[in-house]
Design a protein around this motif. Structure first.
Motif, PDB file in Angstrom:
ATOM      1  N   SER A   1       0.836  -1.206   0.000  1.00  0.00           N
ATOM      2  CA  SER A   1       0.000   0.000   0.000  1.00  0.00           C
ATOM      3  C   SER A   1       0.874   1.261   0.000  1.00  0.00           C
ATOM      4  O   SER A   1       0.545   2.249  -0.654  1.00  0.00           O
TER       5      SER A   1
ATOM      6  N   THR B   1      -5.156  -3.777   4.348  1.00  0.00           N
ATOM      7  CA  THR B   1      -6.042  -3.971   3.225  1.00  0.00           C
ATOM      8  C   THR B   1      -6.787  -5.290   3.430  1.00  0.00           C
ATOM      9  O   THR B   1      -6.148  -6.331   3.511  1.00  0.00           O
TER      10      THR B   1
ATOM     11  N   ASP C   1      -4.925  -2.976  -5.302  1.00  0.00           N
ATOM     12  CA  ASP C   1      -4.272  -3.347  -4.042  1.00  0.00           C
ATOM     13  C   ASP C   1      -4.943  -4.620  -3.520  1.00  0.00           C
ATOM     14  O   ASP C   1      -6.151  -4.746  -3.565  1.00  0.00           O
TER      15      ASP C   1
HETATM   16 MG    MG Z   1      -1.882  -3.063   2.255  1.00  0.00          MG
END
Ligand code: MG
Ligand code: GDP
Length: 283
Positions: free
Chosen positions: A38, A65, A88
């Motif tokens: 990220s 995430t 992502d």
């Molecule tokens: Mg992440």
């Protein structure tokens, strides 16, 4: 956004076709949790898409995430439009069952093909252990390499010395070859000018790219403000090619090989996938 990247200046004809239509380019990041995926997306887009940990109240954590999400930005350079999307993914440490953990990612890659919003490149993050690929890396790469352009990356390269990076790169490439994993190979053309050949060789020599990500601007000992990571012994600069391969990676993605990555995705990987599907259906 991203500074000047140079995709508007590509001289070849394929490029000119894209210039009229505008580009769409999609990259995906994959790898274990906590390797800086990220953060690297933030670094690529040069903006904070995820709140940094430090600015959150003590009880809060940087959100890991948990679902696959996409971030897009429209970039315009000399009248050429580029829609850059980065997908992502949660780290696979976050999945309950690691044996099957590549499946949502693989499904995502396939689903993208159906809506013709294909993933053109997959940045695969390798933990900077300095040893060799882990069995889970081999498994993931083997599940993905026939479906997407794989680009291996050494995460958090600032935690290794230059010598360790060089040794680790050699070992990763040997492992990749041993396991017959197909990573993206820069194509070579005849009649290319010397400068283009030199650029291609320079990029090829950096693979797997050793990257450093940072969403902070820090001050160097000589007073410059740079994107980087500060240590007691000095600052590791994200955009300094003597410190890491971030600039080369970005150059490869959005300038040098964007067309090749898109073409290979459409002509070879998509056809592989279609053939596999048809065979699976008994056709
Ligand atoms: Mg992440
Ligand atoms: P993700 O789980 O792969 O998305 O990883 P994050 O981007 O959330 O980063 C996890 C932690 O690693 C955070 O504390 C980041 O500040 C840190 N980090 C990210 N990139 C780097 C890097 O290049 N070097 C170092 N040393 N730490 C990093």
């Amino acid at each position: 956004l991203m500074g000047f990247v140079g995709f508007a200046n590509l001289p070849n004809q394929v490029h000119r076709k894209s210039v009229r239509k505008g580009f769409q380019f999609t990259t995906m990041v994959v790898g274990e949790s906590g390797l800086g995926k990220s953060t690297l997306i933030n670094t690529l887009f040069n903006t904070t898409l995820y709140p940094p940990k430090e600015s959150l109240p003590p009880s809060a954590e940087r959100p890991t995430t948990v679902a696959i999400e996409s971030i897009s930005a429209d970039i315009e350079e000399n009248g050429v439009r580029l829609r850059l999307t980065v997908v992502d993914t949660p780290g696979f440490g976050d999945f309950v069952n690691n044996d099957e953990s590549w499946k949502p990612i693989e499904n995502r890659v396939n689903r993208q093909k159906i809506v013709d919003n294909r993933v053109h490149a997959c940045l695969y993050f390798i933990q900077p252990t300095g040893h060799s690929l882990k069995p889970i890396d081999v498994e993931f790469m083997r599940q993905l390499h026939t479906r997407v352009n794989l680009i291996p990356i050494i995460a958090k390269a600032d935690t290794l010395t230059d010598e360790e990076v060089a040794d680790f790169k050699a070992r990763i490439l040997a492992d990749i070859a041993y396991h017959n994993i197909h990573i993206f190979q820069a194509p070579t053309y005849e009649n290319e000018d010397e400068e283009a050949i030199a650029e291609a060789e320079e990029i090829a020599s950096k693979i797997p790219f050793a990257v450093v990500g940072s969403d902070k601007v820090v001050k160097t000992s000589d007073g410059r403000e740079v994107r980087g990571r500060a240590y007691p012994w000095g600052v590791v600069e994200v955009d300094n090619e003597d410190h890491c391969d971030f600039v080369k990676l970005r150059q490869m993605l959005v300038r040098t090989y964007m067309e090749e990555l898109r073409e290979y995705t459409n002509d070879v990987l998509y056809e592989n996938w279609r053939t596999e599907k048809l065979v699976g259906m008994g056709v």
